[in-house]
Structure formats: C-alpha cells, structure tokens
Motif scaffolding. Structure first.
Motif, PDB file in Angstrom:
ATOM      1  N   LEU A 130     100.356 126.826  48.688  1.00  0.00           N
ATOM      2  CA  LEU A 130     101.149 127.130  47.502  1.00  0.00           C
ATOM      3  C   LEU A 130     100.746 128.474  46.900  1.00  0.00           C
ATOM      4  O   LEU A 130     101.587 129.209  46.391  1.00  0.00           O
TER       5      LEU A 130
ATOM      6  N   TYR B 182     104.946 122.271  44.596  1.00  0.00           N
ATOM      7  CA  TYR B 182     104.021 121.800  43.569  1.00  0.00           C
ATOM      8  C   TYR B 182     104.407 120.418  43.067  1.00  0.00           C
ATOM      9  O   TYR B 182     103.556 119.541  42.883  1.00  0.00           O
TER      10      TYR B 182
ATOM     11  N   LEU C 105      94.352 121.235  44.523  1.00  0.00           N
ATOM     12  CA  LEU C 105      94.871 122.534  44.132  1.00  0.00           C
ATOM     13  C   LEU C 105      93.865 123.227  43.223  1.00  0.00           C
ATOM     14  O   LEU C 105      93.392 122.638  42.253  1.00  0.00           O
TER      15      LEU C 105
ATOM     16  N   GLU D  19      96.895 126.374  40.056  1.00  0.00           N
ATOM     17  CA  GLU D  19      97.648 125.377  39.289  1.00  0.00           C
ATOM     18  C   GLU D  19      98.015 125.882  37.894  1.00  0.00           C
ATOM     19  O   GLU D  19      99.061 125.545  37.360  1.00  0.00           O
TER      20      GLU D  19
ATOM     21  N   PHE E 142     101.390 127.348  37.603  1.00  0.00           N
ATOM     22  CA  PHE E 142     102.489 126.391  37.535  1.00  0.00           C
ATOM     23  C   PHE E 142     102.551 125.721  36.160  1.00  0.00           C
ATOM     24  O   PHE E 142     103.629 125.555  35.586  1.00  0.00           O
TER      25      PHE E 142
END
Length: 568
Positions: A50, A80, A144, A149, A152
């Motif tokens: 990601l 995600y 993650l 993270e 996001f």
C-alpha cells in the motif's frame, strides 16, 4: 403535562476511522492484491504494498498523469479498506470461537482459562490470516506501519484526488473528494477555496455533494430524522433502530482494529508486557466513539443518545409505551440529570397503562454505558497511579545525578538560562512576575483592596475565611476560602475524588483556567450514574447537590457584592 419533543438537527455524513496508533513505524506492511479487493481500473501495480501504491499515485500526480493519479489513489483506498476489513473479520471470528470453546481443564486454576482462550485465539488468527501471509510472502501477518496508515487516517489521499478529478473534468467527484478531506481538515484554506469553486460549476449538484468516508449509520440516521420530521413514525423507527445497530457495529469494528501490535521499546516482564499492551489498546478504543461523532468536521457529542430521544417519541406516537419508556430510561443513562427527559419520564409515568418496570434501559445501552464508565475509571486509575510511580523514579534519578548536574552548573553562563517556569497550580500572571515583569505590581494595591473587601464580606455572610486571593491565584474575581464545609461533609465529599476525571467533565476541557493548573471534576450526571450502578450511596448525591448549590450562592453573593461596591 406537556411532552417535550426532541430538537431536530439534520446532519450530514460523517467520517469514522480506527484510532491511529502512536507507535511502530518499523513494522512492514502486508501486500494487498486480489481481483476482488481492487477495482479493475486500479489494477496497474502488481505485487505492490500500500505504501508503494500510494507513492506511485503521488508520482503520477506530480507528473500530471491524471488517469494514473485517479486509478492509483482509488486502488490505495480500496486496498486499505480491504486490509482493515480482513483484520477486523479475523479478530471478531477468532474471539468468538475462543470464547465459545470448552476449556481443556474444567477448573480455572490461576486464571489459566483466560490465557487458554488467548492461545486458541492466536492459533485461529494465524489460520485466518493465511491468505495474507501468502500474499505478503512472509511467515506472519505484517501490520501496516504507522507512517503509512496515518496518510489514510488523515484522508491525505483526497487532498490529491480532488485535483486529479478536476483535471479529468469529473467535477462532481472533485467536489466530493474536497468535501471529504475538509471533514477532517476544516481549516484547510486552499481546499476550502477549491470546494467553493467546484460548487459554482454548472455540472456540480450541491445537494449531491457527499462525504465519501461517511460511516454507514449516518445515512440511516439522517433518513430516520427526516421520516420523524415528516411524522412518518413507523418508518422513522425502522431507520433509527437500524442506525443504532449500525452505530454499535461501527464502533465495535473500530475497537477490534485497535487490538494491533505495539512496540513497547523495551523488554518488560510478562505481566508488565500484558498490562502495557492492554493500556495501549484501551486508549485507542476510547477514541472510537470520538471518531464516530465527527460529523463533517463537527463533533456531535449527543449523536448516540439522540437515537433514544427520537425513538421515545416515535414509539409514543405509535402507541408502544413500553418501548417509549425503555428509550427514555436508556437516554437517561447518558444524561441522568437531563431535565427535558426527566419531564418526559414524568409524563409517561402519569399514563394509566405505564408500569414502573417499563423504565428499564435497553440492554445495548446499559452494556455500552457500563463499559464506557468502567474504561474511563480504569484509564484514570492507570494515569494517576503510574504517574505517581514515575514521579518517584524521576526524584530518584535527580538525586543520583545531582553531583553531575552541580558540576555542569558551575561552567554555565547564567545569562543564557531558560525562563523560570512555575510549578503546577500557578497562573501565567505569577509566571510573569517570577521573570521580573514590573507591570504586575502596578495592580497590587487594587488587588489588596479587593481582597480586603472579600474578607469583609465573608465576615458578614458565614464562617468561611479567605486563605488565598487574586494575588496568589493570579486572576480577577478568584479566591479560595476555608471553613465552608464542616469536617463530616468534607470527608463524605472527598469520596467523590475516587471517580473524578481530569477536565471539567462536560467538554473534555482539561485546563479551563490556565495551562499551569490541573483540573479534575465530577458532574452531577456521573454521580447519578454511580448511584444507578450501586457504586455510591444516594445520600452522597443529595449532599453533593446541596453543597454545590450553596457554593454557587456563596460565589454569587461575593461577586454581586464586589460589583455593587465598584458601581458605588
């Protein structure tokens, strides 16, 4: 008696994210790649993490590759969400399986049943995450990393995405992406200007602009409120009950996601390791309700309990008094001293068919409030007790390092020493005086006069005596008195210190006076809740109400006296 209706507030969609962790940037990410987890337009980068997908999308943005930008960021978003969904599904499934399993040994010796369940839960998680381990090409599921993270959770993707949509001529999508970003960054001026520009474009329908990260329950809640407003109470009940269930589910998913890895940064003992990780997860879980109550950037503290407010009246209109009374009792768990709902309870009680047992809180509300209250008390206990231990450690370290510090001090240039900061309990005005600002002394004469008037007034009104005035407390109209309570009342009220929490108890304001003062308080609602749960005596609540009212009258008497004296 008139029934008081809930105040109707139509709300937009809101964003909900699992609380981001505070640790572990070192842990690598598992890879997300399957035909089911990403849209076809996003299947551009194969076998990428990601973090890499995000970086490639940013690069496409910088190179003005708008197709690659849109596809890349959407792929990252989809990956995600797939990752979070898999993690929460696994944890929920394994927790339920372990809880429902029979113990190896019938008798629970030294709490071994708890550890046995955790062992079984771990084995289940290892099997549940098998697909992810194969995708990642590693021996275990990798979490993650925090740095990735956070991008996001902070909705950083939408800051890029709205521009990419605009460049593609997809103006409605651009407005949606900009609005979504602003739900967490309401003061971001550039995005705000862009959104205003998008809304003026002919192909953008303002009423269709939505928060793309809205929690699922918000649409149901909004529809329920609209049905309520239109007096379609049966439909309102259906939507609001569904919204309530969805709210609880969303928070449970968030709490499950909090049970992730934790880099402690040291090598604790077995028990310490468990306690530290538990406290880390608990702190994260406490943020979940805050995230759910974020409505497009505005915090709505009454979002959950308002469900019961709407439901109590809707059920009343449908003739279901038992359900209406249960909704009233549920609402009062959150705000036991709410006058409006107490009036409603009186109204329902006056109805001939209503029985006292109808006012039993709904199971999900009772469980929710009990858990929230216990967690709050536990976190307060952890904060208080561990802070005391850390203070002793700090004192020991200072003592052992005193000689070294003294030697260093001899060679210091004192003209470069930092400004002296006062200890907790002192206000900014005293800090200013400590560093030598003479302007504070110009008000000394006036302050002494005012404090003399307060002392004079105290002699007239009661036995309380002034022990600190404006000069010590560093603020106009501030004073402290002793002797206001007798020793018996004081000792009884001191019991409430066990359930006091940091802040004013209402808006989570931890420093209502200044940054140098610690403030702890107990609201009437919390004490009433403690009485309801049987954790404190009703007599203590009555004493609290009586003495706080007397304190209010005392303060009003003093301030009005000073105000009148100044006017004369």
């Amino acid at each position: 008696m008139k029934l008081v209706l809930p105040l109707v507030v139509l709300l937009g969609a809101c964003a909900c994210h699992a609380a981001d962790g505070d640790d572990d940037d070192k842990i690598e990410i598992n890879e997300i790649e399957s035909d089911e987890s990403v849209p076809r337009e996003g299947q551009r980068v194969r076998n990428a993490t990601l973090a890499k997908i995000f970086e490639n999308a940013v690069q496409a943005y910088l190179e003005e590759d708008w197709d690659g930008c849109v596809a890349g960021f959407n792929e990252a978003l989809h990956g995600y969400k797939a990752y979070k969904r898999t993690v929460t599904i696994c944890r929920r499934k394994c927790k339920a399986e372990a809880a429902g399993s029979s113990p190896i040994f019938a008798e629970d010796i030294e709490d071994l049943h708890f550890y046995e369940r955790k062992v079984k839960e771990t084995l289940c998680l290892m099997k549940c995450n098998q697909d992810y381990r194969e995708i990642a090409g590693a021996g275990a599921l990798k979490r993650l990393p925090h740095a990735t993270e956070k991008k996001f959770v902070d909705l950083a993707i939408y800051e890029y995405l709205h521009i990419c949509y605009f460049q593609k001529g997809r103006h409605q999508d651009a407005a949606n992406a900009a609005f979504t970003f602003l739900s967490q960054h309401s003061d971001h001026e550039m995005t705000m200007k862009n959104l205003k520009y998008y809304l003026d474009l002919p192909d953008v329908a303002v009423e269709k602009v939505v928060n793309l990260e809205a929690a699922p329950f918000m649409q149901k809640y909004t529809r329920g409120v609209q049905e309520y407003e239109n007096e379609y109470y049966a439909e309102a009940v259906v939507e609001l009950e569904s919204s309530l269930k969805s709210y609880m589910e969303s928070e449970e998913q968030c709490r499950l996601y909090c049970e992730g890895p934790f880099d402690q940064g040291w090598y604790p003992e077995f028990t310490s390791s468990i306690s530290n990780h538990f406290a880390f997860c608990l702190k994260c879980k406490r943020k979940c309700s805050l995230a759910l109550n974020n409505v497009n950037g505005n915090f709505q503290s009454d979002l959950l309990r308002s469900h019961y407010n709407y439901l109590q009246f809707a059920y009343y209109k449908l003739g279901n008094l038992k359900a209406a009374c249960a909704a009233v009792a549920s609402y009062l768990l959150f705000l036991p001293a709410d006058e409006t709902m107490l009036h409603n309870k009186d109204y329902y009680s006056s109805q001939p068919k209503v029985k006292e047992e109808y006012f039993t809180p709904r199971e999900e509300a009772l469980s929710y409030v009990k858990r929230q209250e216990y967690e709050l008390m536990l976190l307060h206990y952890i904060s208080k007790e561990f802070a005391a231990i850390e203070a002793r450690f700090s004192a020991f370290d200072k003592k052992t390092n005193m000689k070294k510090a003294d030697k260093k001090e001899l060679g210091k240039d004192f003209s470069s020493r930092p400004i002296l900061h006062p200890p907790p309990g002192h206000s900014p005005s005293i800090r200013t005086r400590l560093v030598g600002n003479l302007s504070t002394f110009r008000d000394k004469e006036e302050t002494e006069i005012r404090e003399g008037r307060v002392t004079e007034r105290l002699r007239v009104t009661d036995d309380a005596r002034l022990i600190a005035g404006e000069s010590e407390l560093g603020g106009r109209n501030r004073y402290a008195v002793d002797g206001f309570l007798n020793s018996t009342d004081c000792n009884l009220l001191m019991q409430l210190a066990q359930i006091a929490v940091e802040g004013d108890g209402y808006d989570e304001n931890k420093s209502p006076h200044s940054s140098y003062e610690r403030f702890e308080g107990v609201t009437v609602g919390r004490i009433a809740l403690m009485v309801y749960f049987g954790l404190t005596k009703p007599e203590l609540l009555k004493l609290f109400l009586q003495r706080t009212e007397a304190a209010r009258d005392h303060v009003e008497s003093i301030t009005s006296y000073l105000r009148k004296d100044e006017e004369d």
